[in-house]
Structure formats: C-alpha cells, structure tokens
Design an enzyme around this catalytic site. Structure first.
Site: not given
Length: 589
Positions: A110, A250, A268
């Site tokens: 991520c 994250h 995202n």
C-alpha cells in the site's frame, strides 16, 4: 470478516450514531490473514507506532476543535485562513486531477500505491493538466526499490524511503514494469532509466491548517492510519471506527477535505469495487489518519514532455508553416503570409492525432503531413498544389507505437519509418515521386525509441534508434533509393531518443543523452562511412536533444536542463570544435 458479522457492525453503527454505511464489499469476506495482506504500512524506526499516531491525531483534533469553538463563538467550525472550507482534486472547476484507482491485490504494497498516487496527482496539478496520461509503476517502487531494502509483501514498508526512492532512483512508467500482486522479481524494462519520474524533494506536515492549505493549492498528500476490522465493510459516508479489532497499518492518498463535515477525502488502493468507487471519507482525527501527512514538493518527469506536439515545414515559396496537434486532437496550422514575415491565424485541418505531426516536402514542393491516429494507424494529408490547398486525411495502415520519422529518397520519393507493435522498424514509401504508396514492410530490429533519420552525402538514407540494450543502433540504404543493410550497433549507453545532424562536409553526427545525464555524440569519420567512438559534450540534460544546422553549416544542439531552462551547445567552426554549454533561459515543460 469471519469473526465480525455485518449485523455486528450495523448494531455498533446504530449505537454510535454512525455517519457511514456498512455492507458487503469486495473485501468484507476476507479472512484476517487475507485482510492483513491488503495493508502494508509498518512505521519506520524513527516513526511513532500506530497507537501513538492515533493519540497524536486525537490530541491535534481536540486543539483544533477548541480553536474552532472559540473562533466561531459556538456557531460551527471556522474557516482557516488561506484555504477554502472544502476542497477536492476530483472536482476543480469540473476537472478531475486524480488518476484512476488501482488495486494492490493480496500484497502489503500500500505504501507504493499511496505514494505513487500522490506523485501522479501532484504532477497533474503542477502541469495544470487533468488529462495528463501519467501512470507510474508501483511494481518498480515496491519490487525493485523496496525489495532492495529487504521489504516484501509480508513485511510492508513506510513512506519516507518510498519518496526517497522517487528522489534518488526515480520510478518509470507502468508499461515499463506492470504490477502483479505477490512478491515479484525486479523486472524493469531495458530502457527504464530514461523513463523515470523523480521527486526532487518532499516534506512531512503535522498541522491541520497546513495540510488543508497544501491540499487546496499544491496537490494531494500521502498518509497512513490504523485499519480496524469494520473498515473492510465500508460502503459510503464518513468513516469512524465503531467495532472490531486492529488489523494493521495502511497507506493512502488524501485528495481533499470538508470542514463542515469534518472529514478527509481519500483515494484507496483496493480497486473501484470497494467503498465509493475506490474512494472514502474519514473523520478528522480518526485512526491516526492526520497525525502526519507527506507532501511532494515538485515532480521532474519526462512524461508528456519529450515529444514535441508541433513541427515546422517550409513551403516551395519559402514561407514557414507550423503544424500542431490541438487539444481536440485535430491538426492545426499557421503560416507566414509572406516569406520571412507576417503570420496568418490558426486554422484546423481535422483528423484525430495521437502523436506529433511529421512533415516533409514532395519532389514538386508540396508539403505532406503524417501522424499516428487514435487507432494507432498511420494517416497523411497533403497540399493539393505547392504553397496552398489541402486534401482530406487518408489512411496508410500499420500499427504504430511511436511518432516515426519521414525521409526523402534521392529521387524525391518520401519514405516513412515507424516503430511497430513488435518494436521492429517498419517503413512505407512512395512508389513514384509525389504519389502512390507501397504497403508496410519490416526492417527488423528491436527499438526502444522512435527512429531518427538523415541522408548521407551520397543520398542514402540512414536511420538510428536506441536498442533494447540501451546502445545506439543504425541501419542504412545500401544504395540510393533502395536496398537496406542489416542492423549494426554503435555501442554506447543512451537514455533518450537520439538526434542526428549532418556536417557541412556531409558526415553524419548523432547526439543522445547518456546514462550520466550528459550529452554524448558519435560521428562518421568520413562522408558515407566509418564511425568514431563516443565522446561527451558535458552538460546535464533532462530531455532528448534536438540538432539543427546553422546557415554556415555549424551544427547546434538544444536540450532542456535540470533547471528546466533551454540550453545549447554549438560547433565553433563547421565540421569540428565545440563550445561550452550556455543557457537561453525559459521554463520548459
């Protein structure tokens, strides 16, 4: 998730007066182990833990809330000085500066996705071009740069070394190294070094007002936060944690905010099937989201800059004519109304171009224009009489992967050379001067740049291109008008499309940017044949060079410098001797 049912989340939301909606998503069915592989932020050695980030964000929000209450006398949040009450880079006067949502899959990458989304969005903002076709390689950032630091899908990464990777090595485009989830070997394309985008500098921000001021004027930000189990079931609204345990950390890209609703807007990397088309809103102070954010100061990229979108031709009567691709993708032109002086207004010639227009003069003096269409075929349009009048567009077929180059045979027949879908060189030629065209034929090779061409002293066309090994390769007519040699290497390590000039005595000379960023050249030792070794002309250039001849025959070379100004270097006498570099100023993108 197996130990957290949707009914549990809904019950918790109802009890908390939740501002978001839960439901089945593309990730809500994952096991805990699978869910953790969709994350990947691990705080660095000098960074606060996830718990400390949450504490810092909560404390910062309390200070902001107290200030707002005092400033607005209980009416509501005050608007900070220097930024609007709400802002999103998804809608700036109807334009979206944010690149499409990606999916990191089952790999803890991520940080590469959040950092890359921030760089891509910042580049679009800096260029003021919401349609800039920028797609950088998260695979290169994670499987090459992060992997060299011992990071992988299972142990994650953190933001500063990712942005340092952009600063030191640079990251090429997605096509150079496409992303596939799972630990992959570093498999960059052969010419990756000439395709990188760099970040000259970055910094972190810990103040809410500074975050909003940056977001509303300079571009998106990268941030990281704690993910709880209920987050995987987020469908819409303003997220805040209501139930479930910690899954991990994250990293995402922040693209906007809303003071009235007290939330950040984020992009995202779980695909467009999760959340609000891959985006989500999260409350100020939630989950450590705004403890620290990272800003990209500038972006140095060749994307959309190395390929000029115009070319200049000369009519039979000597008047210059400029051809350009417009924002509507059509061909437009403007011309001198008399030789040496005076200009018309712009006029459209139609078409739908995906590259710069190429031009040359037919044997009878008529200009002819060539360009790749949006279907990747070659198209052309031509003057119906010397100096004036234009045909409609006609198709010449082929499947092109670049702009190509036009050459003119000794007998006056035009010949077009392009890189094909298999990276080989293809050519198509007039079957007679001024008219008629052959079909495409392959000349082989493996090109990693557009070809460039010039004519030897005896009239033979010679072409040059960068090969898959980064060296300069060439191929030439074995006699004027017809017959071709095989490909031969001129060695070297070049990182740009080459440029070729012709000396006053007829010797060809080739210029290219080297691995060190300097300008290098190689030249024929006698007209038509024989080559020197490579020699450096110094400088530090960030574009492909362009070569042209002065009226007295001296070659002059131009390129963009690291300061984005135009720089040039020139022969001090025809055929030999070179000046030092000099700046012509300007700011070139």
């Amino acid at each position: 998730m197996p130990d957290l049912q949707l009914t549990d989340i809904q019950t918790a939301l109802d009890a908390a007066g939740g501002r978001w909606r839960a439901g089945p998503t593309t990730l809500s069915h994952l096991s805990l182990d699978e869910a953790r592989m969709r994350l990947g932020y691990v705080p660095g050695p000098e960074e606060p833990t996830l718990e400390e980030r949450e504490q810092q964000a909560t404390a910062a929000l309390s200070a902001v809330t107290i200030r707002f209450a005092r400033d607005a006398a209980g009416v509501g949040p005050a608007v900070g000085v220097g930024f609007p009450a709400s802002f999103s880079w998804q809608n700036v006067a109807g334009h979206n500066y944010i690149t499409p949502v990606r999916d990191q899959g089952g790999c803890g990458s991520c940080v590469a996705f959040g950092s890359t989304a921030t760089v891509e969005g910042t580049l679009r903002v800096l260029r003021d071009d919401p349609d800039l076709n920028v797609d950088l390689s998260e695979a290169d950032l994670f499987y090459c740069i992060a992997a060299s630091q011992g990071r992988n899908c299972a142990n994650g990464w953190w933001v500063p070394p990712a942005l340092d990777g952009y600063k030191t090595e640079g990251v090429p485009d997605e096509a150079c190294f496409p992303y596939t989830a799972g630990n992959q070997p570093c498999n960059r394309c052969g010419d990756w070094a000439g395709r990188v985008t760099r970040v000259p500098g970055w910094h972190q921000i810990t103040d809410h007002n500074q975050m909003k001021a940056w977001l509303s004027t300079r571009g998106p930000l990268a941030t990281c936060f704690t993910v709880y189990q209920d987050f995987y079931s987020y469908v819409s609204g303003v997220y805040h944690h209501v139930t479930g345990g910690v899954v991990g950390g994250h990293c995402v890209c922040v693209i906007g905010y809303d003071d009235a609703g007290q939330f950040w807007i984020c992009k995202n990397s779980w695909g467009a099937g999760w959340g609000e088309g891959g985006f989500f809103c999260i409350g100020y102070g939630e989950c450590g989201i705004d403890a620290t954010m990272w800003a990209v100061d500038a972006v140095d990229s060749n994307i959309g800059t190395l390929e000029a979108l115009f070319s200049v031709g000369r009519n039979q009567d000597g008047r210059l004519e400029v051809f350009a691709r417009g924002t509507d993708l059509a061909l437009h032109h403007i011309w001198q109304t008399a030789p040496n002086n005076g200009w018309s207004g712009w006029n459209g010639l139609g078409g739908e171009l995906s590259t710069l227009p190429l031009q040359d003069n037919n044997a009878d003096g008529r200009l002819e224009i060539f360009a790749r269409g949006t279907d990747n075929g070659l198209y052309h349009i031509w003057q119906t009489a010397p100096n004036n009048g234009w045909s409609g567009w006609g198709g010449l077929g082929g499947i092109l992967t670049g702009a190509g180059v036009v050459g003119r045979n000794l007998d006056g027949r035009l010949e077009v050379f392009v890189r094909g879908a298999d990276d080989a060189l293809y050519h198509i030629w007039q079957t007679a001067p001024n008219n008629g065209w052959s079909g495409f034929a392959s000349l082989g090779g493996t090109l990693t740049s557009d070809p460039v061409a010039n004519v030897n002293a005896d009239g033979r066309i010679e072409l040059f291109a960068r090969g898959a090994d980064g060296a300069l390769w060439h191929i030439w007519q074995t006699s004027p008008n017809n017959g071709w040699s095989g490909w031969a290497s001129l060695s070297g390590g070049i990182t740009s499309t080459p440029a070729v000039g012709r000396n006053l005595d007829g010797r060809l000379e080739v210029f290219a940017r080297g691995n060190d960023g300097a300008l290098w050249h190689i030249w024929q030792t006698s007209p038509n044949n024989g080559w020197s070794g490579w020699a450096s002309l110094g400088g530090l250039i960030t574009s492909a060079p362009v070569a042209a001849s002065n009226l007295d025959g001296r070659i002059e070379v131009f390129a963009r410098g690291v300061d984005r100004a135009l720089w040039h270097v020139w022969q001090t006498a025809p055929n030999n001797g070179w000046s030092g570099w000099a700046s012509q100023g300007g700011v070139l993108i």
